[in-house]
Design a protein around this motif. Structure first.
Motif, short mmCIF file in Angstrom:
data_model
loop_
_atom_site.label_atom_id
_atom_site.label_comp_id
_atom_site.label_asym_id
_atom_site.label_seq_id
_atom_site.Cartn_x
_atom_site.Cartn_y
_atom_site.Cartn_z
N TYR A 118 0.84 -1.19 0.00
CA TYR A 118 0.00 0.00 0.00
C TYR A 118 0.87 1.24 0.00
CZ TYR A 118 -3.85 3.15 1.15
OH TYR A 118 -4.78 4.16 1.11
N ASN A 119 0.56 2.15 -0.89
CA ASN A 119 1.27 3.41 -0.98
C ASN A 119 0.57 4.44 -0.10
OD1 ASN A 119 2.10 6.07 -1.93
ND2 ASN A 119 3.07 5.00 -3.65
N PHE A 120 1.17 4.73 1.05
CA PHE A 120 0.52 5.60 2.02
C PHE A 120 0.46 7.05 1.54
CE2 PHE A 120 1.80 1.94 4.46
CZ PHE A 120 0.73 1.75 5.34
N GLU A 121 1.37 7.43 0.67
CA GLU A 121 1.36 8.79 0.16
C GLU A 121 0.25 9.00 -0.87
OE1 GLU A 121 4.29 7.03 0.61
OE2 GLU A 121 4.63 8.23 2.44
N GLN A 122 0.12 8.04 -1.80
CA GLN A 122 -0.90 8.17 -2.83
C GLN A 122 -2.21 7.48 -2.46
OE1 GLN A 122 0.22 7.88 -6.94
NE2 GLN A 122 2.41 7.84 -6.46
N LYS A 123 -2.17 6.77 -1.31
CA LYS A 123 -3.38 6.09 -0.81
C LYS A 123 -3.95 5.12 -1.85
CE LYS A 123 -4.76 9.64 2.53
NZ LYS A 123 -3.47 10.34 2.47
N LYS A 124 -3.06 4.29 -2.39
CA LYS A 124 -3.45 3.28 -3.37
C LYS A 124 -2.67 2.00 -3.13
CE LYS A 124 -4.87 6.04 -7.39
NZ LYS A 124 -4.62 6.27 -8.84
N VAL A 125 -3.25 0.89 -3.55
CA VAL A 125 -2.51 -0.36 -3.57
C VAL A 125 -1.37 -0.22 -4.56
CG1 VAL A 125 -2.63 -2.81 -4.12
CG2 VAL A 125 -4.53 -1.71 -2.92
N ASP A 126 -0.17 -0.66 -4.16
CA ASP A 126 1.02 -0.43 -4.96
C ASP A 126 1.91 -1.67 -4.93
OD1 ASP A 126 3.28 0.47 -6.24
OD2 ASP A 126 3.46 2.32 -5.07
N PHE A 127 2.16 -2.26 -6.09
CA PHE A 127 2.96 -3.48 -6.19
C PHE A 127 4.40 -3.21 -6.63
CE2 PHE A 127 -1.29 -5.15 -6.14
CZ PHE A 127 -1.16 -6.32 -5.41
N THR A 128 4.79 -1.95 -6.60
CA THR A 128 6.16 -1.60 -6.99
C THR A 128 7.18 -2.27 -6.07
OG1 THR A 128 5.36 0.55 -7.76
CG2 THR A 128 7.73 0.30 -7.46
N ASN A 129 6.92 -2.25 -4.77
CA ASN A 129 7.83 -2.88 -3.82
C ASN A 129 7.92 -4.39 -4.04
OD1 ASN A 129 8.23 -0.40 -2.68
ND2 ASN A 129 7.05 -0.79 -0.84
N TYR A 130 6.77 -5.03 -4.30
CA TYR A 130 6.77 -6.47 -4.54
C TYR A 130 7.61 -6.82 -5.76
CZ TYR A 130 3.14 -7.69 -1.10
OH TYR A 130 2.44 -7.92 0.05
N ALA A 151 1.61 -2.30 -11.42
CA ALA A 151 1.18 -3.53 -12.09
C ALA A 151 2.15 -3.93 -13.20
CB ALA A 151 -0.23 -3.35 -12.65
N ASP A 152 2.59 -2.98 -13.99
CA ASP A 152 3.53 -3.29 -15.08
C ASP A 152 4.87 -3.75 -14.53
OD1 ASP A 152 1.67 -2.61 -17.00
OD2 ASP A 152 2.33 -0.53 -17.14
N GLU A 153 5.31 -3.12 -13.45
CA GLU A 153 6.57 -3.52 -12.83
C GLU A 153 6.49 -4.94 -12.30
OE1 GLU A 153 5.03 -0.72 -12.43
OE2 GLU A 153 6.42 0.99 -12.47
#
Length: 212
Positions: A52-64, A100-102
């Motif tokens: 979860y991206n706390f800054e943009q308040k969205k689910v974020d799979f960049t870290n994964y 998602a693309d990452e």
């Protein structure tokens, strides 16, 4: 205690590094738990990260995605290679999440390095499996007490038991939790465990061959 002896590597990148998260402990015990896991003798490399991206308040799979790339590099130095990455998370619509693309590119690179990545995204091999429930308090060894989750047709997918099962609990080192209802998230580590067992028997096997 379920996963202690399997653990070869642990890294916490989450904002809550000192808190045992229920989902991670439970899902890991399904895959490699000493008493309740599918592959109790498999090596475990555990990475805890935020989705979860706390800054943009969205689910974020960049870290994964970055974690997968790091595991690929780590694997190059290992004698006993990592063959599967189990991620009990995902998305149904890539447009609604970040990274998602990452994630897609990282999964592709992992596959090129002989590592299967199982996660809950469209097009992933895990979608060939569905949840199987069973009648409460009846014999767990009797196949007649099992049925597809939400009464799906038996011939649709390959079914994995996810309901009325016991997990390792995050509340204590020797504690367990029993749940009445499971879902796709618990299918992922179960299949990852099955694939691990298959790799121990035949190192040339792929996740596609296992499903066939």
């Amino acid at each position: 205690m379920e996963i202690k002896d399997n653990l070869k590597f642990y890294k916490a990148l989450s904002r809550e590094k000192d808190i045992a998260e229920m989902h991670g402990v439970a899902m890991t015990s399904i895959a490699v738990g000493k008493n309740i896991g599918v592959a109790p003798k498999a090596d475990l490399y555990f990475v805890a990260d935020d989705v979860y991206n706390f800054e943009q308040k969205k689910v974020d799979f960049t870290n994964y995605a970055e974690d997968i790339l790091n595991i690929i590099e780590l694997n190059k130095s290992l004698k006993n290679k990592i063959r599967v990455i189990s991620i009990s998370s995902g998305y149904s619509d890539k447009e609604s999440v970040l990274g998602a693309d990452e994630l897609t590119e990282a999964i592709k690179k992992a596959e090129e390095n002989n590592i299967a990545v199982l996660c809950l995204i469209p097009g992933n091999e895990i979608n060939d499996f569905s949840s199987l429930t069973r009648v409460s308090y009846e014999d767990v060894n009797d196949i007649n007490n099992y049925m597809p989750y939400l009464y799906e047709p038996y011939d649709k997918n390959i079914y994995v038991p996810t309901d009325k099962i016991t997990y390792a609990s995050s509340l204590g080192e020797e504690d367990y939790a029993y749940v009445s209802w499971g879902g796709m998230s618990s299918i992922v580590p179960y299949v990852a465990g099955l694939y691990t067992l298959a790799c121990q028997v035949d190192s040339s096997i792929t996740i596609e061959k296992l499903i066939k």
